[in-house]
Design an enzyme around this catalytic site. Structure first.
Site, PDB file in Angstrom:
ATOM      1  N   ASN A 197       0.907  -1.128   0.037  1.00 46.72           N
ATOM      2  CA  ASN A 197      -0.058  -0.153  -0.055  1.00 46.72           C
ATOM      3  C   ASN A 197       0.741   1.064   0.137  1.00 46.72           C
ATOM      4  O   ASN A 197       1.345   1.614   0.991  1.00 46.72           O
ATOM      5  CB  ASN A 197      -0.915   0.060   1.393  1.00 46.72           C
ATOM      6  CG  ASN A 197      -1.967   0.992   1.276  1.00 46.72           C
ATOM      7  OD1 ASN A 197      -1.806   2.062   0.382  1.00 46.72           O
ATOM      8  ND2 ASN A 197      -2.688   1.141   2.075  1.00 46.72           N
TER       9      ASN A 197
ATOM     10  N   ARG B 243      -2.231  -1.494  -3.896  1.00 43.27           N
ATOM     11  CA  ARG B 243      -2.878  -0.340  -3.982  1.00 43.27           C
ATOM     12  C   ARG B 243      -2.531   0.708  -4.877  1.00 43.27           C
ATOM     13  O   ARG B 243      -1.353   0.919  -5.009  1.00 43.27           O
ATOM     14  CB  ARG B 243      -2.919   0.533  -2.697  1.00 43.27           C
ATOM     15  CG  ARG B 243      -3.643   1.709  -2.815  1.00 43.27           C
ATOM     16  CD  ARG B 243      -3.521   2.445  -1.499  1.00 43.27           C
ATOM     17  NE  ARG B 243      -4.086   3.961  -1.525  1.00 43.27           N
ATOM     18  CZ  ARG B 243      -3.294   4.990  -1.231  1.00 43.27           C
ATOM     19  NH1 ARG B 243      -2.138   5.091  -0.997  1.00 43.27           N
ATOM     20  NH2 ARG B 243      -3.953   6.271  -1.316  1.00 43.27           N
TER      21      ARG B 243
ATOM     22  N   HIS C 184      -8.356   7.538  -2.153  1.00 40.19           N
ATOM     23  CA  HIS C 184      -8.474   6.682  -0.965  1.00 40.19           C
ATOM     24  C   HIS C 184      -9.840   5.716  -0.926  1.00 40.19           C
ATOM     25  O   HIS C 184     -10.256   5.716   0.167  1.00 40.19           O
ATOM     26  CB  HIS C 184      -8.768   7.769   0.157  1.00 40.19           C
ATOM     27  CG  HIS C 184      -7.585   8.764   0.410  1.00 40.19           C
ATOM     28  ND1 HIS C 184      -7.625   9.946   1.057  1.00 40.19           N
ATOM     29  CD2 HIS C 184      -6.225   8.382   0.257  1.00 40.19           C
ATOM     30  CE1 HIS C 184      -6.369  10.280   1.282  1.00 40.19           C
ATOM     31  NE2 HIS C 184      -5.265   9.477   0.567  1.00 40.19           N
TER      32      HIS C 184
ATOM     33  N   ARG D 258       0.242  18.802   0.290  1.00 34.90           N
ATOM     34  CA  ARG D 258      -0.771  19.302  -0.875  1.00 34.90           C
ATOM     35  C   ARG D 258      -1.735  20.410  -0.041  1.00 34.90           C
ATOM     36  O   ARG D 258      -2.139  20.472   0.691  1.00 34.90           O
ATOM     37  CB  ARG D 258      -1.600  18.305  -1.145  1.00 34.90           C
ATOM     38  CG  ARG D 258      -0.666  17.216  -2.084  1.00 34.90           C
ATOM     39  CD  ARG D 258      -1.388  15.904  -2.449  1.00 34.90           C
ATOM     40  NE  ARG D 258      -1.134  14.987  -1.477  1.00 34.90           N
ATOM     41  CZ  ARG D 258      -1.887  13.730  -1.500  1.00 34.90           C
ATOM     42  NH1 ARG D 258      -2.765  13.526  -2.236  1.00 34.90           N
ATOM     43  NH2 ARG D 258      -1.261  12.849  -0.603  1.00 34.90           N
TER      44      ARG D 258
ATOM     45  N   ASP E  86       4.455  16.469   9.287  1.00 37.27           N
ATOM     46  CA  ASP E  86       3.825  15.328  10.166  1.00 37.27           C
ATOM     47  C   ASP E  86       3.106  15.985  11.409  1.00 37.27           C
ATOM     48  O   ASP E  86       3.376  16.825  11.904  1.00 37.27           O
ATOM     49  CB  ASP E  86       5.315  14.729  10.832  1.00 37.27           C
ATOM     50  CG  ASP E  86       4.896  13.482  11.683  1.00 37.27           C
ATOM     51  OD1 ASP E  86       3.940  13.571  12.760  1.00 37.27           O
ATOM     52  OD2 ASP E  86       5.740  12.431  11.543  1.00 37.27           O
TER      53      ASP E  86
ATOM     54  N   GLU F 175      -6.971  -1.183   4.653  1.00 37.74           N
ATOM     55  CA  GLU F 175      -6.803  -1.118   3.151  1.00 37.74           C
ATOM     56  C   GLU F 175      -6.368  -2.481   2.789  1.00 37.74           C
ATOM     57  O   GLU F 175      -6.593  -2.861   1.750  1.00 37.74           O
ATOM     58  CB  GLU F 175      -6.087   0.277   2.938  1.00 37.74           C
ATOM     59  CG  GLU F 175      -6.800   1.392   2.995  1.00 37.74           C
ATOM     60  CD  GLU F 175      -5.948   2.394   2.688  1.00 37.74           C
ATOM     61  OE1 GLU F 175      -6.210   2.970   1.441  1.00 37.74           O
ATOM     62  OE2 GLU F 175      -5.224   3.038   3.518  1.00 37.74           O
TER      63      GLU F 175
END
Length: 394
Positions: free
Chosen positions: A7, A88, A177, A238, A279, A381
């Site tokens: 992933n 993924r 996502h 972003r 972070d 996921e």
């Protein structure tokens, strides 16, 4: 029926060796801070942890180093009875709306779609290429993040630009996502013992990348990310939503070309652009210390998040559930409380003690009297990807 799952995120790769029928078993790990200082690989198995700190310039190098560490620890993927490898892959565009076995043609298409997901698809393709070298005889399956949002209602997926241009160049909202929103929304229904189709859900996937989704009658009806993973919420690096005119202005005033603008908005914006740190743990420490740039970054982050929550409450006509997931969503109780503060009028009430509880299990953090059930549900996921990979190879 062991499956290896990779992933790949924008700056990390989670990997996991599992049996989908007994997903808590075997080995998992994470490659963190790829392309940044302080890169490291951590592997977890049998209540043990191995950590290796090294420079990891890119995702391919990270996967190769992780395989070497697994071999040294006695968990060589080449001798682990793996039947398939699931990946993924962030962007499937209009080409891929279901999991597919990776062929040369599929891998080329994944790379070609990188212009829509420049932080992710190259990393996904590099992971596939690295596994091809290490496990050349094992089938690999691509599970696409955009697939969950492939059938967004037309008003949701359509941008208000010239239709001919949009059609010719595939300009539409794809959403991202999806593997997480898919898993978490179904897990919520299972946890509450409610039919999936009966719930109006808001899911907040908050990590270094962040997205929100609105789900009703068993389908996604909106999501915050758009044609690329850049739209929507404030993220680690972003920008999220921004006036398109900013880009044309900077192209003139700062003489920035498309590459400069892409780098600015994808890698030097968001929390990092506002305070120098992407972070969220570091951001929280700086906020507590009163750093003014960090405080502003946190407030901008919350402002955008609350706008999306409010918008989805209106779009859905109210919500039955609001769920926090992913690294920040699962581990930042103050952010959760701040994001939903003052929303009692909407029937949203957070229980401070429940919210403060740390657990790796799904849990309700709203009060018993809250009309909207607020939850924290750890995403998985990798389990969804493993099951999807098996579904097309067995």
């Amino acid at each position: 029926m062991r499956v290896l799952v990779l992933n790949s995120g924008s700056s990390s790769v989670k990997f996991r060796l599992l049996d989908p029928e007994d997903p808590a078993y075997l080995v998992n790990g994470i490659i963190e801070r790829i392309g940044e200082s302080g890169s490291r690989i951590r592997v977890f198995f049998d209540d043990e942890e191995i950590e290796h700190v090294t420079d990891i310039p890119d995702h391919k190098a990270g996967v190769i180093a992780a395989f070497a560490l697994l071999s040294e620890s006695g968990h060589d993927p080449r001798h682990s009875n793996i039947v398939t490898v699931g990946h993924r892959v962030v962007m499937g565009g209009d080409l891929f709306t279901k999991p597919v076995v990776v062929t040369d043609k599929v891998l080329d298409a994944i790379r070609e779609l990188s212009y829509l997901a420049p932080l992710h698809n190259p990393a996904n393709a590099d992971g596939i290429a690295a596994v091809r070298i290490a496990l050349p005889d094992i089938p690999q399956v691509a599970v696409f993040d955009t697939a969950f949002f492939a059938d967004l209602p037309e008003p949701s997926r359509t941008y208000a630009i010239d239709r001919e241009v949009a059609t010719r160049y595939g300009v539409r909202r794809y959403g991202f996502h999806g593997t997480s929103h898919d898993y978490v929304s179904h897990r919520v229904a299972e946890f509450l013992d409610r039919p999936y189709e009966s719930l109006r859900q808001i899911v907040l996937h908050l990590g270094n990348g962040a997205s929100a989704s609105a789900i009703a009658e068993g389908r996604a009806v909106d999501t915050s990310m758009g044609m690329t993973p850049m739209q929507g919420l404030v993220m680690g690096t972003r920008s999220g939503d921004i006036d398109p005119g900013v880009m044309t202005y900077l192209s003139r005033a700062a003489e920035m070309d498309a590459t400069d603008l892409d780098h600015l908005l994808n890698r030097k914006s968001g929390l990092r652009g506002l305070c120098g740190h992407n972070d969220f743990r570091e951001l929280t420490d700086l906020v507590e210390a009163g750093d003014p740039d960090a405080v502003l970054a946190y407030e901008v982050y919350l402002h955008r998040l609350r706008m999306y929550i409010g918008g989805y409450l209106m779009l859905l006509g109210g919500a039955d559930t609001i769920t926090f997931t992913a690294g920040v969503g699962e581990n930042a109780p103050k952010m959760r409380a701040d994001a939903l503060s003052g929303l009692e009028w909407f029937g949203i009430e957070i229980d401070p003690e429940r919210n403060a509880l740390r657990s790796k299990q799904p849990r309700i953090i709203s009060t018993d009297s809250s009309r909207v059930t607020v939850l924290v549900v750890p995403t998985d996921e990798e389990l969804l990807i493993a099951r999807a990979a098996l579904s097309v190879t067995q």
